[in-house]
Design a protein around this motif. Structure first.
Motif, PDB file in Angstrom:
ATOM      1  N   SER A  75      42.302  66.506  70.424  1.00 32.81           N
ATOM      2  CA  SER A  75      42.903  65.229  70.819  1.00 32.81           C
ATOM      3  C   SER A  75      44.215  64.979  70.091  1.00 32.81           C
ATOM      4  O   SER A  75      45.231  64.637  70.706  1.00 32.81           O
ATOM      5  CB  SER A  75      41.922  64.084  70.539  1.00 32.81           C
ATOM      6  N   GLU A  76      44.200  65.146  68.774  1.00 27.79           N
ATOM      7  CA  GLU A  76      45.410  64.879  67.991  1.00 27.79           C
ATOM      8  C   GLU A  76      46.508  65.890  68.300  1.00 27.79           C
ATOM      9  O   GLU A  76      47.694  65.549  68.319  1.00 27.79           O
ATOM     10  CB  GLU A  76      45.084  64.894  66.496  1.00 27.79           C
ATOM     11  N   ARG A  77      46.128  67.141  68.549  1.00 29.16           N
ATOM     12  CA  ARG A  77      47.114  68.155  68.912  1.00 29.16           C
ATOM     13  C   ARG A  77      47.763  67.821  70.253  1.00 29.16           C
ATOM     14  O   ARG A  77      48.977  67.963  70.427  1.00 29.16           O
ATOM     15  CB  ARG A  77      46.422  69.530  68.989  1.00 29.16           C
ATOM     16  N   PHE A  78      46.950  67.350  71.176  1.00 29.10           N
ATOM     17  CA  PHE A  78      47.474  66.956  72.488  1.00 29.10           C
ATOM     18  C   PHE A  78      48.455  65.795  72.350  1.00 29.10           C
ATOM     19  O   PHE A  78      49.536  65.801  72.963  1.00 29.10           O
ATOM     20  CB  PHE A  78      46.318  66.575  73.412  1.00 29.10           C
ATOM     21  N   VAL A  79      48.067  64.795  71.558  1.00 29.12           N
ATOM     22  CA  VAL A  79      48.956  63.642  71.337  1.00 29.12           C
ATOM     23  C   VAL A  79      50.277  64.100  70.735  1.00 29.12           C
ATOM     24  O   VAL A  79      51.357  63.660  71.155  1.00 29.12           O
ATOM     25  CB  VAL A  79      48.268  62.608  70.418  1.00 29.12           C
ATOM     26  N   MET A  80      50.217  64.976  69.747  1.00 29.17           N
ATOM     27  CA  MET A  80      51.433  65.461  69.095  1.00 29.17           C
ATOM     28  C   MET A  80      52.333  66.186  70.096  1.00 29.17           C
ATOM     29  O   MET A  80      53.545  65.950  70.146  1.00 29.17           O
ATOM     30  CB  MET A  80      51.069  66.392  67.941  1.00 29.17           C
ATOM     31  N   ARG A  81      51.751  67.052  70.910  1.00 27.94           N
ATOM     32  CA  ARG A  81      52.550  67.790  71.895  1.00 27.94           C
ATOM     33  C   ARG A  81      53.152  66.862  72.938  1.00 27.94           C
ATOM     34  O   ARG A  81      54.323  67.004  73.296  1.00 27.94           O
ATOM     35  CB  ARG A  81      51.665  68.832  72.596  1.00 27.94           C
TER      36      ARG A  81
END
Length: 573
Positions: A75-81
């Protein structure tokens, strides 16, 4: 956005499947434990199922931890990207886009609305898979235990979906209102803090408080309505669950009285219901979550659907560093949504080493030329060339290495003096930075700062005057060492003393470069190789200072309006 994440997403789903299986097995063991150990009071019958239950619990805990941690990482990786993607897109958009959107609203879209998309695209997927798997396994176990009780339980399950559907329209409307209000609140705070001097000097504290209160009230109303809808949905679902459980218990009591069911089976079935209804309710609630997230997604898509005004050429060609000859050929341009053309049939040529001043009344279209030279926009008609090559043939990053802008507003990073100068040429050595500062007449005052070149400054720094900040900007431009220099009102906001201090650094900066200066201040006009007078988007006069004065036209009137001791002092400088 999900590239490289799909394998991990599949692993989360696998953990969800295994976790649901573990919980289902534990519930079935509970039924056996009740009938074999509790009902008969047998301690010997307790140990084996208890050990099995504990083992399943430990395995389930490990699987739950792995799946939960991995889900958060995804989830956090997706938000960052996604945030990086939107931020990169926003940086390509033309200046008029930012004039039409409040900065605070854009900040809200880059933060809260990005997270809303994550809830819809990633957390929603993980939650849906988890709820589906859990529902399937618990339902299978329920039918295996007692198909008649399971059928009774599932007859009422559609009520959860009906409740979610009833609330979805209101949730979406309130969510969008909340997103808009949140952006408005951020905008008011950002604008007020950015204009704090104006607020204090003009006694606008009450007015600014009222502005904030109006936007905050809209946000408050949306937040309260959202909370009421969620509370109403939650309480309705609780009532539905109670009806379902009572129906099952009633049927179970009747089955026990007829001797067709044991107490352990009923308790196990009741436990299954306690596990079964949350994922069913979760599936319905995910619909509300996605509906609310859609409001944020729509606002973000509005940005992503806005296309940049210019793009890189299809084929990247390296023409080598140009000498710096700039030519405009019959250029016309109008801003998107503007009332009329900002420039009409403008033509001129500037050669290396020349200073060309572009002047004229306010709103005549002078600054538009800088936006075209840096290719923030492309002309509607005509073309602009650099050493005979059309600007649109250059990659944007390469073009902006060749054309340096010294903007009207001195741009300062919230960083050290060294970093502010070095952004003109990333990776520049300390020696090169210091040499640029010396050439810009900035080294002396910089070394007098508390930490010298490592002193931190910001756009509202009280440590430096407007003239000192402008000299830092000149040092940055000197370090960039581009063949073409565009100066947009370089003396705006500076007093006569500060203006005199930057004249010599400006001359060093302009030496050997093609320099196009947009200015109202005609103090440097006598030194210009050519002056272009723009009025209503057209070049109405061109020539040297003395020639234009002798004609008695627009330039002579502009110069006359500035005549007086201060103007003569600037000319003498």
């Amino acid at each position: 956005m999900t590239k490289g994440l799909r394998g991990r997403l599949a692993a989360v789903w696998l953990c969800t499947v295994l976790g649901a299986l573990a919980e289902t097995a534990a519930i079935l063991l509970f039924g056996d434990l009740t009938d074999d150990a509790l009902a008969r009071g047998s301690l010997d019958a307790f140990w084996t199922p208890a050990a099995q239950w504990l083992g399943i619990a430990l395995v389930g805990a490990a699987i739950g931890y792995a799946g939960g941690s991995l889900a958060v990482w995804i989830s956090e990786r997706f938000v960052m990207r996604l945030r990086e993607h939107v931020f990169d897109h926003v940086q390509k958009l033309p200046p008029h886009f930012f004039q039409r959107h409040r900065q605070g609203d854009l900040l809200s879209r880059l933060t809260g609305d990005v997270e809303a998309i994550e809830q819809m695209a990633v957390s929603g997927l993980i939650g849906t898979a988890s709820a589906l798997f859990s529902t399937v396994f618990y339902a299978a176990a329920a039918f295996w235990l007692r198909w008649d009780l399971a059928a009774a339980a599932f007859v009422l399950a559609p009520l959860f979906w009906l409740a979610a559907r009833r609330f979805s329209a209101g949730v979406k409307a309130v969510a969008r209102e909340g997103r808009v209000a949140d952006g408005a609140v951020t905008s008011v705070v950002e604008e007020s803090l950015g204009n704090l001097v104006l607020t204090q000097a003009y006694g606008r504290r009450d007015a600014e408080r009222r502005r904030l209160n109006e936007e905050a009230t809209a946000w408050f109303r949306a937040a309260v309505r959202s909370a009421r809808l969620n509370q109403a949905y939650g309480q309705l679902v609780q009532v539905i669950e109670t009806v379902c459980v009572l129906a099952v218990i009633g049927i179970g009591v009747w089955e026990i009285s007829e001797g067709r069911m044991s107490l352990g089976q009923l308790l196990a079935f009741a436990a299954l219901l306690s596990y079964l209804y949350p994922p069913i309710r979760g599936l319905a609630q995910l619909g509300l979550l996605v509906t609310a997230a859609t409001a944020g997604a729509e606002r973000l898509i509005e940005i992503l659907d806005t296309r940049p005004a210019v793009t890189d050429p299809a084929r990247r060609t390296d023409t080598g560093r140009p000498d710096g000859t700039v030519e405009m050929r019959d250029v016309s341009f109008g801003y998107p949504g503007g009332d009329g053309p900002a420039l009409e049939h403008v033509s001129f040529t500037a050669h290396p080493g020349e200073l060309v001043i572009v002047t004229g009344p306010s709103g005549a279209g002078k600054s538009t030329a800088t936006k075209l030279l840096l290719r923030f926009y492309d002309p509607d008609a005509g073309e602009i060339l650099l050493d005979g090559v059309p600007l649109h043939a250059f990659p944007l990053d390469r073009l902006r290495e060749y054309v340096t802008l010294l903007p009207q507003e001195t741009l300062v990073l919230h960083d050290t003096v060294r970093a502010n100068i070095a952004c003109g040429r990333p990776g520049a050595s300390d020696r090169a930075i210091e040499e640029a500062a010396r050439a810009a007449d900035a080294h002396t005052f910089v070394t007098g700062l508390p930490d010298g070149y490592d002193t931190r400054i910001d756009p509202h720094s009280a440590r430096l005057s407007g003239g000192q900040l402008q000299r830092l900007a000149i040092a940055r431009a000197l370090l960039r060492d581009a063949p073409v220099l565009v100066l947009d009102e370089p003396t705006t906001g500076l007093d006569a003393m500060a203006t005199r201090r930057i004249v010599d650094p400006l001359r060093r900066l302009m030496a050997g470069r093609t320099t196009i200066m947009i200015t109202h201040d005609l103090g440097l006009a006598p030194h210009a190789d050519r002056i272009l007078v723009v009025d209503a988007g057209r070049i109405v006069e061109t020539g040297r200072h003395d020639e234009l004065l002798a004609r008695g036209g627009v330039y002579a009137r502009l110069h006359g309006a500035q005549s007086g001791p201060s103007a003569r002092e600037r000319e003498a400088a």
